[in-house]
Design a protein around this motif. Sequence first.
Motif, short mmCIF file in Angstrom:
data_model
loop_
_atom_site.label_atom_id
_atom_site.label_comp_id
_atom_site.label_asym_id
_atom_site.label_seq_id
_atom_site.Cartn_x
_atom_site.Cartn_y
_atom_site.Cartn_z
N LYS A 220 0.80 -1.22 0.00
CA LYS A 220 0.00 0.00 0.00
C LYS A 220 0.83 1.27 0.00
O LYS A 220 0.31 2.36 -0.23
CB LYS A 220 -0.93 0.02 1.22
N GLY A 221 2.12 1.16 0.28
CA GLY A 221 2.96 2.35 0.33
C GLY A 221 4.01 2.24 1.40
O GLY A 221 4.26 1.16 1.96
N THR A 222 4.65 3.36 1.72
CA THR A 222 5.71 3.41 2.73
C THR A 222 5.19 4.12 3.98
O THR A 222 4.58 5.18 3.89
CB THR A 222 6.94 4.16 2.21
N LEU A 223 5.44 3.52 5.13
CA LEU A 223 5.13 4.13 6.42
C LEU A 223 6.43 4.66 6.99
O LEU A 223 7.45 3.96 6.99
CB LEU A 223 4.52 3.09 7.37
N ALA A 224 6.42 5.90 7.45
CA ALA A 224 7.67 6.52 7.89
C ALA A 224 7.47 7.37 9.14
O ALA A 224 6.40 7.95 9.35
CB ALA A 224 8.25 7.39 6.78
N ASN A 225 8.52 7.39 9.94
CA ASN A 225 8.56 8.27 11.10
C ASN A 225 10.05 8.48 11.44
O ASN A 225 10.74 7.52 11.78
CB ASN A 225 7.83 7.66 12.30
N PRO A 226 10.55 9.71 11.32
CA PRO A 226 11.98 9.94 11.59
C PRO A 226 12.39 9.63 13.02
O PRO A 226 13.58 9.42 13.29
CB PRO A 226 12.16 11.43 11.27
N ASP A 227 11.42 9.58 13.93
CA ASP A 227 11.72 9.24 15.32
C ASP A 227 11.64 7.75 15.59
O ASP A 227 11.90 7.29 16.70
CB ASP A 227 10.76 9.98 16.26
N GLY A 228 11.26 6.99 14.57
CA GLY A 228 11.16 5.55 14.69
C GLY A 228 9.72 5.06 14.73
O GLY A 228 8.89 5.64 15.43
N LEU A 229 9.44 4.03 13.96
CA LEU A 229 8.11 3.41 13.95
C LEU A 229 7.97 2.44 15.12
O LEU A 229 8.97 1.92 15.62
CB LEU A 229 7.89 2.67 12.63
N ASP A 230 6.75 2.20 15.52
CA ASP A 230 6.47 1.20 16.55
C ASP A 230 6.39 -0.16 15.85
O ASP A 230 5.31 -0.57 15.38
CB ASP A 230 5.15 1.52 17.25
N VAL A 231 7.50 -0.84 15.74
CA VAL A 231 7.59 -2.07 14.98
C VAL A 231 6.65 -3.14 15.52
O VAL A 231 5.96 -3.83 14.76
CB VAL A 231 9.04 -2.58 14.94
N GLU A 232 6.59 -3.30 16.82
CA GLU A 232 5.73 -4.33 17.39
C GLU A 232 4.26 -4.08 17.05
O GLU A 232 3.51 -5.02 16.75
CB GLU A 232 5.92 -4.42 18.91
N ALA A 233 3.84 -2.83 17.08
CA ALA A 233 2.46 -2.51 16.73
C ALA A 233 2.18 -2.80 15.26
O ALA A 233 1.11 -3.31 14.91
CB ALA A 233 2.17 -1.03 17.03
N LEU A 234 3.15 -2.52 14.40
CA LEU A 234 2.97 -2.80 12.98
C LEU A 234 2.93 -4.30 12.72
O LEU A 234 2.13 -4.77 11.89
CB LEU A 234 4.10 -2.16 12.17
N LEU A 235 3.76 -5.06 13.40
CA LEU A 235 3.75 -6.51 13.24
C LEU A 235 2.41 -7.09 13.66
O LEU A 235 1.88 -8.00 13.02
CB LEU A 235 4.87 -7.15 14.06
#
Length: 392
Positions: A220-235
């Motif tokens: 669907k696209g790229t998710l970005a956050n310069p401070d860091g994404l919440d990887v566990e929430a995305l998983l």
Amino acid sequence: MTTPLMSLTWTDHVTGRQGFLVVDRLVRGVASGGLRMRPGCTLAEVTGLARGMTMKEALHYDPAGRYVPLGGAKGGIDCDPQDPGAYDLLVRYLRAMRPYIEAFWTTGEDLGLSQDLVDRAAAEAGLVSSIQAVYPLLDDERAARRRLADAFAVEVDGIGLDELAGGCGVAESVLAALDRAGVPYAGTRVAVQGLGTMGGATARFLTRAGLKVVAVADVKGTLANPDGLDVEALLAARDAYGTVDRAALRPGDRELPGDAWLSADAEVLVPAAVSYAVDAVNQAGIRARWLVEAANMPVLAEAEELLAARGVVVLPDVVVNSGTNAWWWWTLFGDIGADPDEAFAHIRRSMRALIDQMLARAEADGTTPRAAAHAIVTDRLPVIAERFGWYG
């Protein structure tokens, strides 16, 4: 290395779609390599992947280990795995390939296919297992099969051990490269293309090591956050195909175009989704210092030459993503048990040793890591051929 030992094209009598099988080499009469399903899959692609499997097997040869390298092979089906008829097509393909799987081709999940799906389709096609060709090489088949089944039943924080093994190897490859360059983990930024099995596990391990995942791409696209994404929430919010439910995004997370991960402001890029993702044109937008190939063949040769010319180090797939295949065989042959701590420790030791050896060889020879990996394989293949037999 010469042409493949065997190469065939299968045409489905129902849909007209094509499937492929390439056996690059046999060692002890057996070859190993997964089965992928994607629209546009070609015989040339599967041939390259089969050659890569020969290299991956040779790279993990340890004279002191129980696991003895096999030859390399690969299967592919030209179909969208989300097509309503994809599963029936998979069953027909496996039924057609049954003589080869029974005799000498061990296979499993790859791009577009989960191991559960392969296992279910294999059973429907009349196969004992997708890896049954290796059973005659085992000292104790019953114990080995139980050990592997137990390992597949293990979950670590909600994710299966089998889904984490490859990503652990990719993450360790990144960490080994950082250590060699004297770059601290904390604050190092990472962009990952693909949040499926390999990309998701890699993102988890790197985050837990202290790195910051600042961009993740899915269909669907790229998710970005310069401070860091919440990887566990995305998983937790991804579906079976690695697509993230956007409802899980936080206020500071941004949605960008699909190719935005390539130009992310990050030190490390991890293409973990599809082959041929980086070409001679889009490589110009890459600002990272390292490109770590978690997917198979994600960087075209001409793109890699251009990247190397401007100082971007490409860590090649034949080393970086080899942990998944090796973990299967380490477990089945009895080098490790069905224990995640033991598995991760073994993967980390083996992958770090390979990365260090490859980078040291590249530095000594004044060449790229990929060329160094090929040189290491070239050194090992005669030893394997002399000791275990080689066909192809």
